[in-house]
Design an enzyme around this catalytic site. Structure first.
Site, PDB file in Angstrom:
ATOM      1  N   PHE A 149       0.807  -1.222   0.000  1.00  8.69           N
ATOM      2  CA  PHE A 149       0.000   0.000   0.000  1.00  8.69           C
ATOM      3  C   PHE A 149       0.840   1.271   0.000  1.00  8.69           C
ATOM      4  CE2 PHE A 149       0.974  -0.015   4.526  1.00  8.69           C
ATOM      5  CZ  PHE A 149       1.088   1.344   4.802  1.00  8.69           C
ATOM      6  N   LYS A 173      -1.274  -7.306  -9.095  1.00  8.46           N
ATOM      7  CA  LYS A 173      -2.218  -7.436  -7.975  1.00  8.46           C
ATOM      8  C   LYS A 173      -1.818  -6.369  -6.957  1.00  8.46           C
ATOM      9  CE  LYS A 173      -3.079  -8.649  -4.249  1.00  8.46           C
ATOM     10  NZ  LYS A 173      -3.495  -7.606  -3.269  1.00  8.46           N
ATOM     11  N   GLU A 176      -4.952  -3.784  -1.564  1.00 12.86           N
ATOM     12  CA  GLU A 176      -6.397  -3.532  -1.435  1.00 12.86           C
ATOM     13  C   GLU A 176      -6.668  -2.149  -0.852  1.00 12.86           C
ATOM     14  OE1 GLU A 176      -4.475  -6.010  -0.279  1.00 12.86           O
ATOM     15  OE2 GLU A 176      -5.742  -7.399   0.824  1.00 12.86           O
ATOM     16  N   ARG A 177      -5.645  -1.565  -0.191  1.00 12.58           N
ATOM     17  CA  ARG A 177      -5.887  -0.299   0.526  1.00 12.58           C
ATOM     18  C   ARG A 177      -6.058   0.891  -0.411  1.00 12.58           C
ATOM     19  NH1 ARG A 177      -6.520  -3.471   4.058  1.00 12.58           N
ATOM     20  NH2 ARG A 177      -4.838  -4.560   5.085  1.00 12.58           N
ATOM     21  N   SER A 226       5.349  -6.919   3.342  1.00 14.22           N
ATOM     22  CA  SER A 226       5.933  -7.248   4.644  1.00 14.22           C
ATOM     23  C   SER A 226       6.717  -8.563   4.563  1.00 14.22           C
ATOM     24  CB  SER A 226       4.818  -7.346   5.686  1.00 14.22           C
ATOM     25  OG  SER A 226       3.889  -8.325   5.275  1.00 14.22           O
ATOM     26  N   CYS A 281       9.537   1.931   3.465  1.00 16.49           N
ATOM     27  CA  CYS A 281      10.457   0.841   3.799  1.00 16.49           C
ATOM     28  C   CYS A 281      11.867   1.376   3.970  1.00 16.49           C
ATOM     29  CB  CYS A 281      10.440  -0.220   2.711  1.00 16.49           C
ATOM     30  SG  CYS A 281      11.117   0.382   1.171  1.00 16.49           S
ATOM     31  N   GLU A 384       9.267  -3.890  13.105  1.00 14.13           N
ATOM     32  CA  GLU A 384       9.038  -2.769  12.179  1.00 14.13           C
ATOM     33  C   GLU A 384       7.720  -2.110  12.592  1.00 14.13           C
ATOM     34  OE1 GLU A 384       7.761  -3.638   8.117  1.00 14.13           O
ATOM     35  OE2 GLU A 384       9.020  -2.001   7.396  1.00 14.13           O
TER      36      GLU A 384
HETATM   37  P1  NAD Z   1       1.546  -6.579   3.071  1.00  9.68           P
HETATM   38  O1  NAD Z   1       2.581  -7.643   3.153  1.00  9.68           O
HETATM   39  O2  NAD Z   1       0.437  -6.590   4.052  1.00  9.68           O
HETATM   40  O3  NAD Z   1       0.855  -6.583   1.612  1.00  9.68           O
HETATM   41  C1  NAD Z   1       1.610  -6.623   0.435  1.00  9.68           C
HETATM   42  C2  NAD Z   1       0.831  -7.391  -0.622  1.00  9.68           C
HETATM   43  O4  NAD Z   1       0.639  -8.730  -0.169  1.00  9.68           O
HETATM   44  C3  NAD Z   1      -0.562  -6.808  -0.890  1.00  9.68           C
HETATM   45  O5  NAD Z   1      -0.804  -6.825  -2.271  1.00  9.68           O
HETATM   46  C4  NAD Z   1      -1.477  -7.732  -0.133  1.00  9.68           C
HETATM   47  O6  NAD Z   1      -2.748  -7.863  -0.733  1.00  9.68           O
HETATM   48  C5  NAD Z   1      -0.742  -9.062  -0.155  1.00  9.68           C
HETATM   49  N1  NAD Z   1      -1.023  -9.869   1.033  1.00  9.68           N
HETATM   50  C6  NAD Z   1      -1.294  -9.419   2.287  1.00  9.68           C
HETATM   51  N2  NAD Z   1      -1.508 -10.448   3.122  1.00  9.68           N
HETATM   52  C7  NAD Z   1      -1.360 -11.575   2.395  1.00  9.68           C
HETATM   53  C8  NAD Z   1      -1.454 -12.968   2.702  1.00  9.68           C
HETATM   54  N3  NAD Z   1      -1.726 -13.397   3.930  1.00  9.68           N
HETATM   55  N4  NAD Z   1      -1.222 -13.854   1.709  1.00  9.68           N
HETATM   56  C9  NAD Z   1      -0.937 -13.439   0.468  1.00  9.68           C
HETATM   57  N5  NAD Z   1      -0.850 -12.135   0.120  1.00  9.68           N
HETATM   58  C10 NAD Z   1      -1.049 -11.209   1.062  1.00  9.68           C
HETATM   59  O7  NAD Z   1       2.344  -5.174   3.101  1.00  9.68           O
HETATM   60  P2  NAD Z   1       1.741  -3.702   3.187  1.00  9.68           P
HETATM   61  O8  NAD Z   1       1.218  -3.477   4.564  1.00  9.68           O
HETATM   62  O9  NAD Z   1       0.870  -3.435   2.036  1.00  9.68           O
HETATM   63  O10 NAD Z   1       3.077  -2.845   2.970  1.00  9.68           O
HETATM   64  C11 NAD Z   1       3.942  -2.484   4.007  1.00  9.68           C
HETATM   65  C12 NAD Z   1       5.133  -3.418   4.082  1.00  9.68           C
HETATM   66  O11 NAD Z   1       5.828  -3.428   2.838  1.00  9.68           O
HETATM   67  C13 NAD Z   1       6.159  -2.981   5.108  1.00  9.68           C
HETATM   68  O12 NAD Z   1       6.640  -4.114   5.781  1.00  9.68           O
HETATM   69  C14 NAD Z   1       7.251  -2.336   4.278  1.00  9.68           C
HETATM   70  O13 NAD Z   1       8.530  -2.331   4.866  1.00  9.68           O
HETATM   71  C15 NAD Z   1       7.228  -3.211   3.076  1.00  9.68           C
HETATM   72  N6  NAD Z   1       7.826  -2.562   1.924  1.00  9.68           N
HETATM   73  C16 NAD Z   1       9.041  -3.032   1.511  1.00  9.68           C
HETATM   74  C17 NAD Z   1       9.683  -2.434   0.442  1.00  9.68           C
HETATM   75  C18 NAD Z   1      11.008  -2.960  -0.032  1.00  9.68           C
HETATM   76  O14 NAD Z   1      11.427  -2.597  -1.126  1.00  9.68           O
HETATM   77  N7  NAD Z   1      11.691  -3.794   0.745  1.00  9.68           N
HETATM   78  C19 NAD Z   1       9.078  -1.353  -0.210  1.00  9.68           C
HETATM   79  C20 NAD Z   1       7.821  -0.905   0.237  1.00  9.68           C
HETATM   80  C21 NAD Z   1       7.215  -1.530   1.309  1.00  9.68           C
END
Ligand code: NAD
Length: 499
Positions: A149, A173, A176-177, A226, A281, A384
């Protein structure tokens, strides 16, 4: 209530599953739309159509694909304000920060204009008698991007640009947010000349992700989010034989040496710690001043700067420093972790727990927090937080500070503030972190370098954007050729070096 669907075969279509997720305006706390969550059948249809469309797109010469990139750059620039407005309203970040989010994605599309160069193979003339050998880079086929998101324009563009420029079709994909900007970008790709079906934006939750992971057609997955989900996707891609790069969470440290310019360091910490409400991140979430004197002086400089931060909705003007966090659950989680920090003995020097914004009482705003005397055993150090919370861990020496950076499970970004070249060089060389800043707080590389974390911040091979992205989204084929005039009589039975 506005309903948001999917982008399939060059147009927005309604969802058919009957399942929906709420899309909030984080500043007001109101639900502003409902998002259709795809079913397995909808995902299978999108993937099948992408596979059909990819055949002609992959055979289109790279220069023509590059022209689509060029046009896309113009279109994003044309619609920058419109995109930023929607982005801020769903994510909550300030308007200038939303434009930065789009700009950083746009720069990757600019880089992708050089696709013909990055698609070139290698050639050896006369590898043996009458034998030439060459390699070519070919698209993988249908690939998927699964994005978080916190950068709803930048990260989808990081995925789309190189994947499409290399001749793949993509299933995106998004989170959702904040799903609207990826759909707007899909419409711009069409306007830029991308054939229908080559980019499908399929909205959904875990079900959609699992449908991607279980597909036999999808060849590669680029994930950002994450760490637990990054690891889940990485493991499932290995199980089903897909190429993957999965970028996860972070806990970025900034070391402040006694010789650093403390005004610069304090400004850097406030911007990198609280910008975008800490939902980056590459946010700095841990300050590591070396020596108590440095720590005391730094805290003295930080406190008034943090207390002055202007927190508000993106509509309140460009002098707002940061906006709300993305959901009520995120807000509650941040405040719970702050309480844990207090309970475990950290010193809460700036306390944002009672923050309230008049007129926006239901918004997901979180006041800024500064902790001092945080220790490595505390939950606020290990976790985090992804919110406006900066922790200070005091180190006695450079070696102790370096050890903190090295021992943390995450390895996305880090920074050091110092005037000493030897220390800076030693730090850059020895730390086990993917991206390092020297007197630069958020060392996000530019589009023509690559981006990626180490340790639990990144699973898989190759980084995002830069030349690595073309390596990730292509595979190499090596051809050995000999024409009849070079062929000698008789069968050869030995596996021998070429003459
Ligand atoms: P998230 O992991 O909750 O969601 C990321 C994606 O995974 C979304 O598209 C979501 O729909 C999907 N997802 C969520 N739960 C899932 C599940 N149980 N099974 C399968 N798919 C699932 O992350 P977020 O809250 O959207 O984003 C924040 C996180 O992303 C933070 O941890 C941040 O550090 C990380 N991030 C990392 C980078 C990087 O380059 N390392 C860059 C941006 C964000």
């Amino acid at each position: 209530m506005k309903e948001i669907g999917h982008w399939i075969d060059g147009k927005e279509v309604s969802g058919k599953s009957g399942r929906f997720a709420d899309v909030f305006n984080p500043a007001t706390g109101e639900v502003q739309a409902r998002l259709a969550l795809s079913s397995d059948e909808e995902m299978a249809h999108a993937i099948a159509r992408a596979a059909e469309a990819q055949v002609a797109w992959g055979a289109t010469n790279p220069q023509k694909r590059a022209r689509v990139m060029m046009k896309m750059v113009d279109l994003i620039n044309r619609d920058m304000d419109k995109l930023a407005e929607v982005l801020s309203s769903e994510h909550g970040k300030t308007f200038p920060d939303a434009k930065g989010d789009i700009q950083r994605g746009l720069e990757v599309i600019e880089f992708c204009v050089a696709a013909p160069h990055f698609m070139k193979g290698e050639f050896t003339d006369g590898a043996g008698p009458g034998i030439d050998m060459y390699s070519m880079r070919q698209p993988l086929g249908v690939v998927a991007g699964i994005t978080p998101f916190n950068f709803p324009a930048m990260i989808p563009l990081w995925k789309m640009g190189p994947a499409l420029a290399a001749g793949n079709a993509m299933i995106l994909k998004p989170s959702e947010r904040d799903p609207s900007v990826p759909l707007m970008l899909a419409a711009l790709w069409k306007e830029a000349g991308l054939p229908d079906g080559v980019l499908q934006v399929v909205n959904g939750d875990k079900g959609a992700v699992d449908a991607i992971l279980n597909s036999d057609v999808i060849q590669a997955v680029g994930f950002v989010g994450s760490t637990p989900i990054a690891q889940y996707i990485y493991e499932n891609c290995a199980r089903t034989g897909k190429r993957s790069q999965c970028f996860g969470g972070a806990k970025n440290h900034m070391i402040i040496m006694p010789d650093a310019d403390l005004d610069q360091a304090a400004d850097a910490l406030v911007g990198a710690g609280f910008g975008a409400a800490g939902e980056r991140c590459m946010a700095i979430s841990v300050a590591v001043p070396v020596g108590d004197e440095t720590a005391d002086k730094l805290i003295e400089k930080l406190v008034p700067k943090i207390e002055k931060l202007k927190v508000g909705p993106y509509t309140a003007g460009d002098d707002v420093d940061y906006g709300p966090v993305v959901t009520k659950a995120a807000k509650e989680n941040i405040l719970r972790l702050v309480q844990t920090g207090v309970d475990q003995g950290a010193e809460l020097v700036v306390d944002g727990r009672d923050f309230n914004l008049q007129g926006y009482e239901d918004g997901f705003f979180v006041g800024p927090h500064l902790f001092d005397r945080v220790t490595p055993e505390m939950d606020i150090y290990k976790t985090e937080i992804f919110g406006p919370v900066l922790s200070t861990v005091r180190a006695k020496s450079y070696d102790e500070a370096l050890d903190l950076v090295m021992s943390h499970e995450y390895g996305n970004g880090t920074a050091i503030f110092t005037r000493d070249g030897d220390t800076a060089r030693d730090f850059a060389s020895r730390c086990n972190i993917g991206m390092v800043g020297i007197n630069v707080p958020i060392p996000v590389p530019l589009a023509y370098h690559t981006f990626g974390g180490w340790k639990k911040s990144g699973f898989g091979d190759l980084n995002q954007h830069g030349p690595d992205a073309f390596r990730f989204y292509t595979r190499t084929k090596t051809v050995t050729s000999r024409w009849p005039s070079g062929i000698k009589e008789g069968a050869a039975f030995n596996f021998k070096a070429m003459d």
